[in-house]
Design a protein around this motif. Structure first.
Motif, PDB file in Angstrom:
ATOM      1  N   LYS A  10      -6.655   9.593  23.968  1.00 62.58           N
ATOM      2  CA  LYS A  10      -5.592  10.414  24.530  1.00 62.58           C
ATOM      3  C   LYS A  10      -4.586  10.766  23.452  1.00 62.58           C
ATOM      4  N   LEU A  11      -3.878  11.874  23.692  1.00 60.18           N
ATOM      5  CA  LEU A  11      -2.720  12.221  22.883  1.00 60.18           C
ATOM      6  C   LEU A  11      -1.485  11.762  23.646  1.00 60.18           C
ATOM      7  N   LEU A  12      -0.580  11.077  22.973  1.00 56.24           N
ATOM      8  CA  LEU A  12       0.634  10.575  23.602  1.00 56.24           C
ATOM      9  C   LEU A  12       1.824  11.375  23.080  1.00 56.24           C
ATOM     10  N   LEU A  13       2.516  12.051  23.989  1.00 58.47           N
ATOM     11  CA  LEU A  13       3.666  12.867  23.604  1.00 58.47           C
ATOM     12  C   LEU A  13       4.937  12.269  24.214  1.00 58.47           C
ATOM     13  N   THR A  14       5.737  11.628  23.374  1.00 58.44           N
ATOM     14  CA  THR A  14       7.037  11.112  23.800  1.00 58.44           C
ATOM     15  C   THR A  14       8.064  12.212  23.594  1.00 58.44           C
ATOM     16  N   HIS A  15       8.918  12.427  24.620  1.00 56.63           N
ATOM     17  CA  HIS A  15       9.889  13.515  24.523  1.00 56.63           C
ATOM     18  C   HIS A  15      11.165  13.131  25.258  1.00 56.63           C
ATOM     19  N   PRO A  16      12.273  13.809  24.969  1.00 58.95           N
ATOM     20  CA  PRO A  16      13.522  13.521  25.685  1.00 58.95           C
ATOM     21  C   PRO A  16      13.331  13.687  27.188  1.00 58.95           C
ATOM     22  N   ARG A  17      14.015  12.864  27.949  1.00 62.69           N
ATOM     23  CA  ARG A  17      13.842  12.885  29.404  1.00 62.69           C
ATOM     24  C   ARG A  17      14.155  14.253  30.002  1.00 62.69           C
ATOM     25  N   ARG A  18      15.213  14.881  29.523  1.00 64.61           N
ATOM     26  CA  ARG A  18      15.595  16.188  30.077  1.00 64.61           C
ATOM     27  C   ARG A  18      14.912  17.302  29.285  1.00 64.61           C
ATOM     28  N   MET A  19      13.630  17.449  29.539  1.00 62.54           N
ATOM     29  CA  MET A  19      12.864  18.498  28.870  1.00 62.54           C
ATOM     30  C   MET A  19      11.797  18.998  29.820  1.00 62.54           C
ATOM     31  N   SER A  20      11.574  20.291  29.862  1.00 61.04           N
ATOM     32  CA  SER A  20      10.572  20.840  30.773  1.00 61.04           C
ATOM     33  C   SER A  20       9.168  20.556  30.261  1.00 61.04           C
ATOM     34  N   ARG A  21       8.250  20.470  31.214  1.00 61.22           N
ATOM     35  CA  ARG A  21       6.845  20.283  30.853  1.00 61.22           C
ATOM     36  C   ARG A  21       6.357  21.430  29.971  1.00 61.22           C
ATOM     37  N   LYS A  22       6.758  22.650  30.318  1.00 65.86           N
ATOM     38  CA  LYS A  22       6.311  23.822  29.554  1.00 65.86           C
ATOM     39  C   LYS A  22       6.747  23.733  28.091  1.00 65.86           C
ATOM     40  N   THR A  23       8.004  23.358  27.870  1.00 66.22           N
ATOM     41  CA  THR A  23       8.481  23.238  26.483  1.00 66.22           C
ATOM     42  C   THR A  23       7.670  22.213  25.721  1.00 66.22           C
ATOM     43  N   ALA A  24       7.424  21.066  26.363  1.00 63.04           N
ATOM     44  CA  ALA A  24       6.673  19.998  25.703  1.00 63.04           C
ATOM     45  C   ALA A  24       5.240  20.430  25.398  1.00 63.04           C
ATOM     46  N   LEU A  25       4.579  21.047  26.378  1.00 60.46           N
ATOM     47  CA  LEU A  25       3.183  21.437  26.184  1.00 60.46           C
ATOM     48  C   LEU A  25       3.036  22.590  25.198  1.00 60.46           C
ATOM     49  N   ASP A  26       3.966  23.522  25.235  1.00 64.59           N
ATOM     50  CA  ASP A  26       3.916  24.619  24.263  1.00 64.59           C
ATOM     51  C   ASP A  26       4.001  24.069  22.844  1.00 64.59           C
ATOM     52  N   TRP A  27       4.891  23.091  22.645  1.00 66.76           N
ATOM     53  CA  TRP A  27       5.003  22.497  21.308  1.00 66.76           C
ATOM     54  C   TRP A  27       3.722  21.751  20.936  1.00 66.76           C
ATOM     55  N   ALA A  28       3.160  21.009  21.909  1.00 67.48           N
ATOM     56  CA  ALA A  28       1.934  20.254  21.630  1.00 67.48           C
ATOM     57  C   ALA A  28       0.780  21.187  21.270  1.00 67.48           C
ATOM     58  N   ARG A  29       0.685  22.322  21.956  1.00 68.76           N
ATOM     59  CA  ARG A  29      -0.379  23.287  21.632  1.00 68.76           C
ATOM     60  C   ARG A  29      -0.256  23.760  20.182  1.00 68.76           C
ATOM     61  N   GLY A  30       0.960  23.891  19.716  1.00 69.01           N
ATOM     62  CA  GLY A  30       1.181  24.313  18.345  1.00 69.01           C
ATOM     63  C   GLY A  30       0.776  23.280  17.313  1.00 69.01           C
ATOM     64  N   GLN A  31       0.492  22.044  17.775  1.00 67.13           N
ATOM     65  CA  GLN A  31       0.091  20.968  16.862  1.00 67.13           C
ATOM     66  C   GLN A  31      -1.424  20.788  16.801  1.00 67.13           C
ATOM     67  N   ARG A  32      -2.191  21.744  17.358  1.00 68.43           N
ATOM     68  CA  ARG A  32      -3.636  21.524  17.438  1.00 68.43           C
ATOM     69  C   ARG A  32      -4.295  21.362  16.073  1.00 68.43           C
ATOM     70  N   ASP A  33      -3.806  22.055  15.055  1.00 68.21           N
ATOM     71  CA  ASP A  33      -4.394  21.876  13.723  1.00 68.21           C
ATOM     72  C   ASP A  33      -4.127  20.468  13.206  1.00 68.21           C
ATOM     73  N   TRP A  34      -2.905  19.978  13.449  1.00 65.93           N
ATOM     74  CA  TRP A  34      -2.572  18.607  13.037  1.00 65.93           C
ATOM     75  C   TRP A  34      -3.448  17.601  13.778  1.00 65.93           C
ATOM     76  N   VAL A  35      -3.629  17.817  15.093  1.00 73.09           N
ATOM     77  CA  VAL A  35      -4.464  16.914  15.891  1.00 73.09           C
ATOM     78  C   VAL A  35      -5.890  16.893  15.357  1.00 73.09           C
ATOM     79  N   GLN A  36      -6.427  18.069  15.071  1.00 74.83           N
ATOM     80  CA  GLN A  36      -7.801  18.144  14.578  1.00 74.83           C
ATOM     81  C   GLN A  36      -7.941  17.427  13.244  1.00 74.83           C
ATOM     82  N   GLU A  37      -6.938  17.560  12.404  1.00 75.70           N
ATOM     83  CA  GLU A  37      -6.963  16.875  11.104  1.00 75.70           C
ATOM     84  C   GLU A  37      -6.982  15.365  11.288  1.00 75.70           C
ATOM     85  N   GLN A  38      -6.166  14.867  12.243  1.00 76.65           N
ATOM     86  CA  GLN A  38      -6.142  13.421  12.493  1.00 76.65           C
ATOM     87  C   GLN A  38      -7.485  12.937  13.041  1.00 76.65           C
TER      88      GLN A  38
END
Length: 245
Positions: A47-75
Motif C-alpha cells: 500500500k501507499l500511505l499518505l499522511t496529511h493535515p487533518r483539514r484537507m480535502s480528499r481531492k487535494t490529497a489524491l491530486d497531489w498523490a497522482r502527481g507522485q506516480r513517477d516517484w512511486v514507480q522509482e521506489q
C-alpha cells in the motif's frame, strides 16, 4: 526518502482507495499535527500511505498523490522481492539463519531443532503455521525481556503485545501497554534488548530528552547509536521475510 508537499488544508477520515494512476492502493491518514503531505510505501501490505493535515480535502490529497506516480514507480523498482515462508527457504531467526522444512507426516505444530524449523500437515497452510510460530516466539521472548528490564528500571508494564507495524519496532502508551513488531525475533538478540530498553525507558519519560536517553543507555548497556543504525540497516530485509514474491 518519502515524497513531501506543504500546502493548505478540509476534514477527512482515514480511508483506503484505489487510484487508477497509482500501482498500489493508497491509504489516506489525516493527522492533527501534520503540516505537510508525506507519501511512503508499505511493502508488507503493498500500500501507499499518505499522511496529511487533518483539514484537507480528499481531492487535494489524491491530486497531489497522482502527481507522485513517477516517484512511486522509482521506489517500486528499488524494492527487492519478498522472502515467503516456503519449504527450503532460509530465514533469519535471533540473528542466525534457519532452514524451513516441510514433510506431510510431521507435527502440524512447527518444531525448531538446531537450525531447522519443521512442520507437517497440508502444505498450503505451511506459511501460516510458520508465521504463528514466529509470532509466538516473539511474544514470549519480548515479554520475558520486558519484565526483566522493567524490574531493573523499577517500573510497571501493563501488557506486552506483538503486531506488524510498518514503521515502528515498538511503541509504549501512557497507560503502560507496550507493543512490539514480531519481526524483532528475526534480529540478533542485542537489538531486541535495545528496542525493549527504549520502550521501557518511556515508562519514566514519554519523550526523547536527555533523561530518557540516559536511562535508555543504562537499561540497554551498550552503544545505542550503533544498535539503532544496525536495526535501520537490517530493517528492510526483516520486513521482506514472510512477504510473498
Amino acid at each position: 526518502m518519502p515524497a513531501i508537499w506543504n500546502g493548505i488544508l478540509s476534514t477527512a477520515r482515514s480511508e483506503s482507495l484505489t487510484v487508477p494512476e497509482l500501482p498500489w492502493p493508497i491509504e489516506l491518514r489525516p493527522h492533527p499535527r501534520a503540516r505537510a503531505m508525506r507519501l511512503r510505501l508499505d511493502e508488507a501490505r503493498e500500500k501507499l500511505l499518505l499522511t496529511h493535515p487533518r483539514r484537507m480535502s480528499r481531492k487535494t490529497a489524491l491530486d497531489w498523490a497522482r502527481g507522485q506516480r513517477d516517484w512511486v514507480q522509482e521506489q517500486l523498482t528499488r524494492l527487492q522481492p519478498g522472502e515467503p515462508f516456503v519449504p527450503g527457504a532460509e530465514i533469519p531467526f535471533e540473528g542466525r539463519s534457519i532452514l524451513l522444512h516441510w514433510q506431510p507426516s510431521l507435527s502440524r505444530t512447527p518444531i525448531l531443532s538446531a537450525d531447522v524449523l519443521a512442520c507437517g500437515g497440508p502444505q498450503d497452510a505451511f506459511a501460516a503455521r510458520i508465521e504463528r510460530f514466529l509470532r509466538g516466539e516473539a511474544r514470549r521472548l519480548l515479554s520475558d525481556l520486558t519484565a526483566e528490564i522493567a524490574r531493573a528500571a523499577g517500573v510497571d508494564v501493563r501488557s506486552v503485545a506483538v503486531g506488524d507495524a510498518s514503521s515502528r519496532w515498538g511503541s509504549c502508551s501512557s497507560n503502560g501497554s507496550i507493543r512490539y513488531n514480531w519481526r524483532l525475533v528475526l534480529a540478533p538478540p542485542h537489538l531486541l534488548r535495545w528496542v525493549v530498553a527504549h520502550e521501557v525507558a518511556h515508562r519514566r519519560h514519554m519523550d526523547h530528552g536527555p533523561a530518557f536517553r540516559t536511562l535508555e543507555a543504562c537499561l540497554y548497556g551498550g552503544d545505542v547509536p550503533a544498535a539503532r543504525a544496525e536495526l535501520r540497516a537490517l530493517g528492510p530485509r526483516l520486513k521482506r521475510v514472510g512477504r510473498r514474491l
